[in-house]
Design an enzyme around this catalytic site. Structure first.
Site, PDB file in Angstrom:
ATOM      1  N   ILE A   5       0.825  -1.162   0.143  1.00  0.00           N
ATOM      2  CA  ILE A   5       0.032  -0.044   0.045  1.00  0.00           C
ATOM      3  C   ILE A   5       0.936   1.368   0.096  1.00  0.00           C
ATOM      4  O   ILE A   5       0.356   2.308   0.001  1.00  0.00           O
ATOM      5  CB  ILE A   5      -0.951  -0.078   1.041  1.00  0.00           C
ATOM      6  CG1 ILE A   5      -0.595  -0.106   2.504  1.00  0.00           C
ATOM      7  CG2 ILE A   5      -1.955  -1.136   0.873  1.00  0.00           C
ATOM      8  CD1 ILE A   5      -1.272   0.298   3.676  1.00  0.00           C
ATOM      9  N   ARG A  42      13.770  -6.252  14.451  1.00  0.00           N
ATOM     10  CA  ARG A  42      14.726  -5.921  13.458  1.00  0.00           C
ATOM     11  C   ARG A  42      13.922  -5.321  12.436  1.00  0.00           C
ATOM     12  O   ARG A  42      12.918  -5.455  11.830  1.00  0.00           O
ATOM     13  CB  ARG A  42      15.182  -7.450  12.926  1.00  0.00           C
ATOM     14  CG  ARG A  42      16.085  -7.271  11.765  1.00  0.00           C
ATOM     15  CD  ARG A  42      17.536  -7.213  12.384  1.00  0.00           C
ATOM     16  NE  ARG A  42      18.618  -6.758  11.500  1.00  0.00           N
ATOM     17  CZ  ARG A  42      19.165  -7.815  10.579  1.00  0.00           C
ATOM     18  NH1 ARG A  42      19.096  -8.999  10.727  1.00  0.00           N
ATOM     19  NH2 ARG A  42      20.104  -7.340   9.771  1.00  0.00           N
ATOM     20  N   GLU A  92       1.968   1.456  12.395  1.00  0.00           N
ATOM     21  CA  GLU A  92       0.881   2.170  12.889  1.00  0.00           C
ATOM     22  C   GLU A  92       1.489   2.687  14.198  1.00  0.00           C
ATOM     23  O   GLU A  92       0.987   3.749  14.837  1.00  0.00           O
ATOM     24  CB  GLU A  92      -0.061   1.190  13.380  1.00  0.00           C
ATOM     25  CG  GLU A  92      -0.837   0.704  11.865  1.00  0.00           C
ATOM     26  CD  GLU A  92      -1.678  -0.454  11.957  1.00  0.00           C
ATOM     27  OE1 GLU A  92      -1.459  -1.533  12.042  1.00  0.00           O
ATOM     28  OE2 GLU A  92      -2.835   0.046  11.919  1.00  0.00           O
TER      29      GLU A  92
END
Ligand code: MOS
Length: 752
Positions: free
Chosen positions: A463, A632, A709
């Site tokens: 996206i 990571r 997020e």
């Protein structure tokens, strides 16, 4: 002889996005870039009331207008179906009611018809000419949320009420976050094609496989008769995770007219018909000992949802595991309003939830006369106290230490309005952030081809976050094949089933599947190249090998002569060595297998500086330092972009964004990018992003949990805490407005 380039270890390197050149040159095809012969254009007709009934729908004038092919509504759209319950990670949608199912209007802008014409302009003109009459009632778009329903208990331990009563220091406040609308620049769009038997749907979707399954159900066809393609997206922020009614309308119209149909929703429809983050109202009660040890934490939240759907904004998502406290309770509830169905928006639940919790923590620090970082460190848990599980990898304390150092926190003086720079009052605030970790189920295939190139395929999509790039990096790492010889194929539901681009989980989910698929393909090369003695080459990459006639050896053990791996495939007349991989869902909690039970989350510390000029009531966010502990980092370049973008969105959340419903009509009235303010370049502070980069090997072999997020979590509370520090005004209802600050500013009064 083909060149054999030993690929560098690119994991953790700052490789630019491999799809970048296509995007900047216009070569990337987005959904609405598909132009097909005979394609028609659809424009929806939207209700102009928010509650009531359609009493008449007159299409006669519109039908006579030029270029009109058809106008669909309840009487002629044909049979559309509700979906069966979701299974696993597929089958999801937010608005369950198929378009035009009945004549009841439950939110402003609800689709009542769709016009299909030869051109967009013709369809648009006719859409205006469809005459709809309604019997309307006053809608409920209340901004204060009330319910008589019994609250649902989300998490509980100890005796929080009793502990709160006897706590030495207490905070008991209510916080509000407004409805926020996703505003990706690429509008929701679909080009629907029906070939008489099957659909091909070019869509802007964050989940091609889910889209295929849900669309098949709603259209009443077998899933194998739907293919969803979404090669590039101009982002989604959660608004494009699941199916919305316009897609179903376009596909039904394409089938009915036997022509490709394009439907691109308008910016104003973005505010009505395709989800939003709902309003939240959260009462937070914190109680501590005199020296700041939490003894009780209670969070009781409500969010609005639509009349028919039960969307829950899970504001308690990060609360139960964030701090150590023996007594805790989180309850939730929903309030049904005349608004469109809400959906996930970047950091659903945790983002508004942490605004409330972290604001309350700052209020507590003020009451305790304690440094807000010290308060958080004092309440750092050793394990996840909501379920007793060890953390897979948690370095929140280090996030604060590193962030404090970078930000210069030790220079902070706690008194309101006490810090100044260049004639401006400075405010400094901080907050914790947290987000889920884990994996969705994912499948992938890898083909190592006889022309020396490789391909990795997965039915997930990029996206804009960097999925193409990261999967190329993984395959290069596993095989040694150079990045420029690797093709990544995503965004097609006919590929092996991949996850939605949601939850910041694609990286962590797809890595194990690609890794396994690569292993399978490598194994096939060994089988082709050796006479069964594969053990000698276990764990090696194809590019580690050299072949001399029928003998295969390791390059580091023999001179670099002979044939490369792909030349062996050529000699054996094999086009490609292929492997497929599949990894199961994993969220580590009590549902996991006993030995695999961990509390898997990402963490971070947010630091914000605001400047305040009381004379002209000017508030700016000038500086943000963010330290993220997200396992990571596969590629710090797109990862940093994600956090930077989230911080900018956080500035919008703290100071600008609010969808306003006009109380009489129920219409979202600031339904455009002029009146609905998002943070722009001019609002953007300097942003310093640091990743701690501790691999979380519980999640996958690289230890990557994923970002996207988490950068938006906590940031609004850090900013409003900085606003308090500068002005003395505690903003508990977002966004912080000038009118909240003027006349009330202690700092302003001090100067006056
Ligand atoms: Mo995200 S709200 O899971 O797209």
């Amino acid at each position: 002889m083909a060149t054999r380039v030993l690929a560098p270890n690119t994991i953790g390197g700052g490789l630019p996005r491999i799809d970048g050149p296509l995007k900047v040159s216009g070569g990337a095809t987005y959904a609405s870039d598909h132009h097909l012969p005979g394609m028609l254009y659809a424009v929806p007709v939207c209700a102009t009331i928010a509650k009531g009934k359609i009493t008449s729908l007159d299409t006669s004038a519109a039908e006579k207008m030029p270029g009109i092919q058809s106008i669909f509504h309840r009487a002629n759209i044909g049979r559309l179906y509700r979906t069966s319950p979701a299974q696993g990670i597929y089958g999801y949608l937010d608005e369950r009611r198929p378009p035009f199912e009945d004549d009841t209007i439950r939110y402003y802008g609800q689709y009542v018809a769709v016009v299909v014409a030869d051109t967009f302009e013709q369809a648009q003109a006719a859409a205006y000419a469809v005459k709809v009459t309604y019997s309307g009632e006053k809608p409920n778009v209340a901004t204060h949320l009330k319910t008589d329903d019994e609250p649902k208990v989300e998490s509980s331990r100890g005796k929080p009420e009793d502990a709160f009563k006897t706590a030495a220091v207490k905070v008991d406040e209510t916080y509000w976050t407004p409805p926020e609308t996703h505003n990706p620049i690429e509008l929701h769009s679909i080009v629907a094609v029906w070939d008489g038997q099957a659909f091909t749907l070019y869509e802007s979707t964050q989940g091609v496989v889910n889209q295929r399954i849900v669309m098949a159900q709603m259209l009443g066809v077998a899933p194998e008769n739907v293919r969803v393609i979404s090669r590039f997206l101009g982002s989604g922020f959660g608004g494009k995770l699941f199916v919305w009614p316009h897609s179903v309308m376009a596909a039904a119209a394409a089938r009915s007219l036997n022509s490709p149909v394009k439907l691109v929703i308008s910016r104003s429809m973005m505010f009505q018909n395709v989800g939003h983050r709902p309003r939240t109202q959260q009462r937070v009660r914190l109680g501590t000992t005199a020296d700041g040890k939490l003894v009780s934490l209670q969070q009781d939240y409500l969010n609005h949802t639509s009349i028919l759907d039960e969307y829950e904004e899970t504001c308690g998502e990060a609360t139960a595991y964030l701090y150590s406290t023996p007594n805790l309770k989180i309850t939730s509830g929903v309030v049904h309003l005349n608004v469109g169905t809400p959906t996930a928006m970047r950091g659903p639940g945790a983002v508004p939830g942490l605004f409330a919790i972290e604001s309350a923590m700052d209020e507590l620090a003020v009451k305790l006369k304690m440094d807000p970082i010290e308060l958080r460190l004092k309440n750092e848990p050793e394990k996840d106290e909501s379920n007793g599980l060890p953390f897979s990898s948690r370095h929140l304390t280090e996030c604060f230490k590193v962030g404090a150092e970078k930000f210069g926190w030790s220079q902070r003086t706690p008194e309101v309005g006490s810090m100044k720079k260049n004639g401006l009052i400075l405010g400094w605030g901080t907050a914790s952030c947290a987000w889920i970790g884990g994996r969705f189920a994912a499948s992938a295939t890898v083909d190592l081809k006889s022309d020396g190139t490789a391909r990795v395929s997965c039915g997930t999509q990029d996206i804009g976050t960097g999925t193409y790039t990261i999967l190329a990096q993984v395959l290069s790492e596993k095989t040694g094949i150079a990045l420029d010889k690797i093709e990544v194929v995503l965004g097609d539901s006919s590929l092996p089933e991949g996850p939605i681009s949601g939850g910041s989980l694609v990286t962590s989910s797809v890595i194990p599947a690609v890794s396994q698929a690569a292993q399978g393909a490598i194994q096939m090369i060994f089988m082709t190249a050796t006479d069964g003695d594969q053990a000698a080459f276990a764990g090696r990459k194809p590019t580690d090998l050299a072949f001399t006639n029928q003998r295969v050896h390791l390059k580091d053990k023999a001179p670099e002569t002979g044939f490369a791996w792909h030349e062996i495939l050529q000699k054996a007349n094999v086009n490609a060595a292929s492997g497929s991989g599949r990894a199961d869902e994993y969220f580590g909690g009590p549902e996991a297998k006993e030995k695999e039970r961990y509390s898997v989350h990402s963490y971070g510390a947010q630091f914000a500086e605001v400047t305040w000029q009381p004379e002209i009531a000017r508030l700016r966010v000038s500086r943000v330092v963010t330290v993220i502990d997200s396992g990571r980092i596969m590629n710090p370049k797109p990862a940093r972009n994600q956090i930077e973008g989230a911080v900018v969105m956080g500035v919008g959340m703290a100071l600008l964004e609010e969808t306003k419903y006009e109380p009489r009509s129920g219409a979202p009235i600031n339904n455009n990018l002029a009146d609905y303010m998002v943070a722009t370049n001019a609002d953007t502070p300097s942003i310093d992003v640091t990743f701690l980069d501790y691999p979380d090997k519980v999640v996958n072999e690289f230890g990557a949990r994923g970002v996207g997020e988490i950068g938006l979590a906590g940031i609004a509370a850090a900013i409003t805490s900085a606003v308090y520090h500068a002005t003395g005004v505690r903003v508990r209802s977002l966004p912080a407005r000038i009118e909240d600050l003027i006349g009330h500013s202690e700092a302003g009064k001090l100067r006056a």
